[in-house]
Design a protein around this motif. Sequence first.
Motif, PDB file in Angstrom:
ATOM      1  N   UNK A 223      30.582  11.840  23.762  1.00 37.62           N
ATOM      2  CA  UNK A 223      29.873  12.667  24.741  1.00 37.62           C
ATOM      3  C   UNK A 223      28.692  13.393  24.122  1.00 37.62           C
ATOM      4  N   UNK A 224      28.808  13.775  22.860  1.00 34.04           N
ATOM      5  CA  UNK A 224      27.705  14.484  22.220  1.00 34.04           C
ATOM      6  C   UNK A 224      26.447  13.628  22.208  1.00 34.04           C
ATOM      7  N   UNK A 225      26.634  12.318  22.182  1.00 37.62           N
ATOM      8  CA  UNK A 225      25.487  11.409  22.195  1.00 37.62           C
ATOM      9  C   UNK A 225      25.162  10.937  23.608  1.00 37.62           C
ATOM     10  N   UNK A 226      26.191  10.541  24.358  1.00 37.84           N
ATOM     11  CA  UNK A 226      25.969   9.809  25.607  1.00 37.84           C
ATOM     12  C   UNK A 226      25.741  10.692  26.818  1.00 37.84           C
ATOM     13  N   UNK A 227      26.239  11.919  26.789  1.00 38.73           N
ATOM     14  CA  UNK A 227      26.175  12.757  27.976  1.00 38.73           C
ATOM     15  C   UNK A 227      24.764  13.256  28.240  1.00 38.73           C
ATOM     16  N   UNK A 228      24.428  13.366  29.537  1.00 34.39           N
ATOM     17  CA  UNK A 228      23.130  13.936  29.901  1.00 34.39           C
ATOM     18  C   UNK A 228      23.315  15.284  30.576  1.00 34.39           C
ATOM     19  N   UNK A 229      24.482  15.879  30.347  1.00 37.91           N
ATOM     20  CA  UNK A 229      24.758  17.190  30.945  1.00 37.91           C
ATOM     21  C   UNK A 229      25.565  17.999  29.954  1.00 37.91           C
ATOM     22  N   UNK A 230      25.809  19.253  30.280  1.00 37.23           N
ATOM     23  CA  UNK A 230      26.585  20.116  29.397  1.00 37.23           C
ATOM     24  C   UNK A 230      28.051  19.699  29.431  1.00 37.23           C
ATOM     25  N   UNK A 231      28.657  19.570  28.267  1.00 37.32           N
ATOM     26  CA  UNK A 231      30.064  19.240  28.139  1.00 37.32           C
ATOM     27  C   UNK A 231      30.676  20.220  27.155  1.00 37.32           C
ATOM     28  N   UNK A 232      31.764  20.846  27.564  1.00 39.96           N
ATOM     29  CA  UNK A 232      32.486  21.764  26.690  1.00 39.96           C
ATOM     30  C   UNK A 232      31.576  22.872  26.160  1.00 39.96           C
ATOM     31  N   UNK A 233      30.612  23.276  26.993  1.00 38.40           N
ATOM     32  CA  UNK A 233      29.735  24.356  26.569  1.00 38.40           C
ATOM     33  C   UNK A 233      28.690  23.948  25.544  1.00 38.40           C
ATOM     34  N   UNK A 287      15.996  10.469  17.911  1.00 36.59           N
ATOM     35  CA  UNK A 287      17.268  10.012  17.337  1.00 36.59           C
ATOM     36  C   UNK A 287      18.332   9.852  18.413  1.00 36.59           C
ATOM     37  N   UNK A 288      18.364  10.773  19.348  1.00 37.34           N
ATOM     38  CA  UNK A 288      19.343  10.708  20.428  1.00 37.34           C
ATOM     39  C   UNK A 288      19.117   9.465  21.281  1.00 37.34           C
ATOM     40  N   UNK A 289      17.872   9.163  21.581  1.00 34.48           N
ATOM     41  CA  UNK A 289      17.565   7.984  22.383  1.00 34.48           C
ATOM     42  C   UNK A 289      17.956   6.699  21.650  1.00 34.48           C
ATOM     43  N   UNK A 290      17.661   6.628  20.370  1.00 31.32           N
ATOM     44  CA  UNK A 290      18.005   5.437  19.595  1.00 31.32           C
ATOM     45  C   UNK A 290      19.523   5.271  19.469  1.00 31.32           C
ATOM     46  N   UNK A 291      20.237   6.371  19.306  1.00 30.61           N
ATOM     47  CA  UNK A 291      21.693   6.307  19.214  1.00 30.61           C
ATOM     48  C   UNK A 291      22.311   5.826  20.518  1.00 30.61           C
ATOM     49  N   UNK A 292      21.758   6.260  21.636  1.00 29.69           N
ATOM     50  CA  UNK A 292      22.302   5.861  22.930  1.00 29.69           C
ATOM     51  C   UNK A 292      22.166   4.362  23.168  1.00 29.69           C
ATOM     52  N   UNK A 293      21.202   3.742  22.534  1.00 33.01           N
ATOM     53  CA  UNK A 293      21.022   2.305  22.701  1.00 33.01           C
ATOM     54  C   UNK A 293      21.616   1.479  21.581  1.00 33.01           C
TER      55      UNK A 293
END
Length: 339
Positions: A223-233, A287-293
């Motif tokens: 989720x830290x990588x894939x989520x596009x919203x707040x998760x667990x604060x 980095x986040x974009x590259x990790x998601x792919x």
Amino acid sequence: MTVVGPLGLSVWDEALEAFIQNGLAAVEEGLLEATKSDVPFITEAARHLLQAGGKRFRPLLVMLGAQFGDPYAPRVVPAAVVVELTHLATLYHDDVMDEADVRRGVPSANARWANSVAVLTGDFLFSRASHILADLGPEAVRVQAESFERLVTGQIMETIGPRDGRDAIDHYLEVIAGKTSSLMSVSGRFGAMMSGADQSVVSILAQFGERIGTAFQLADDVLDIASDRHESGKTPGTDLREGIPTLPVLHVRRWYMQAAGSVSATDRRLNQLLDGDLTDDALHAEALELLRGHPALEQARRDTVRYADEARAALAPLPETPAKHALAGLCDAVVHRTA
């Protein structure tokens, strides 16, 4: 069907639903009582993260585990309070070690006050947990002590990192087993123990907690990588920005090392970013974009599913009851978070 508890647990049985809701409400009251001090500031600090929210996943495991004995036994709710207090205490200490600024969507205790206040507040919560634990019997004290040793060992292992050429992913999974799975295991175990369930059931729920605990943490990593919203604060990419090597990142590094001479320009760039300073917003976003792919993210999802499936398999010897189905539903809920 009604959705209750953390992770959107689906409960089909009205009696179980009522028990969970009432039980978690009683736990919440117990947590408020346990965090009350004659010193107003201590009360404020101790309730800072408590009132910020949280999934109460560990108390839920206690409540469900108690269904295999007498769920209304007097030690069930106090045991659930103990595991959640212990979890809360570790969050205060973790935030100091990680120099975190935010927890559960609010300023961390160390950011709001100071490191010393955060550490001492965590100690206060541990002491309150121990006070309640003392009334649960010597076996409960022993189980909690063993879990706490594992928890601290996991934290130390995370701090020093892998040694002697050990595989980084194997090391990370052992860290998770200590820091997260150990207390999840105690939660399932306590529920069965305090309700007077058979020892075989106690062992099964301890195994279940161990495996679902690992799946739970790996789901957070994804989720830290894939989520596009707040998760667990936490804002997506928080661990990435702070340089915390979660499972997807570790898979990228392994992927890069094994690829040897066939490394693509994209992989080379991603590893360059991961080795650098990601506090810069533009570099962090890249980095986040590259990790998601990257295929590493899907591998981390598969790892999460594997541990959730192992948790479900551990339940097989239990009788077919609404509580067993709810526990199996937790496996689905954990995996669903990563979809």
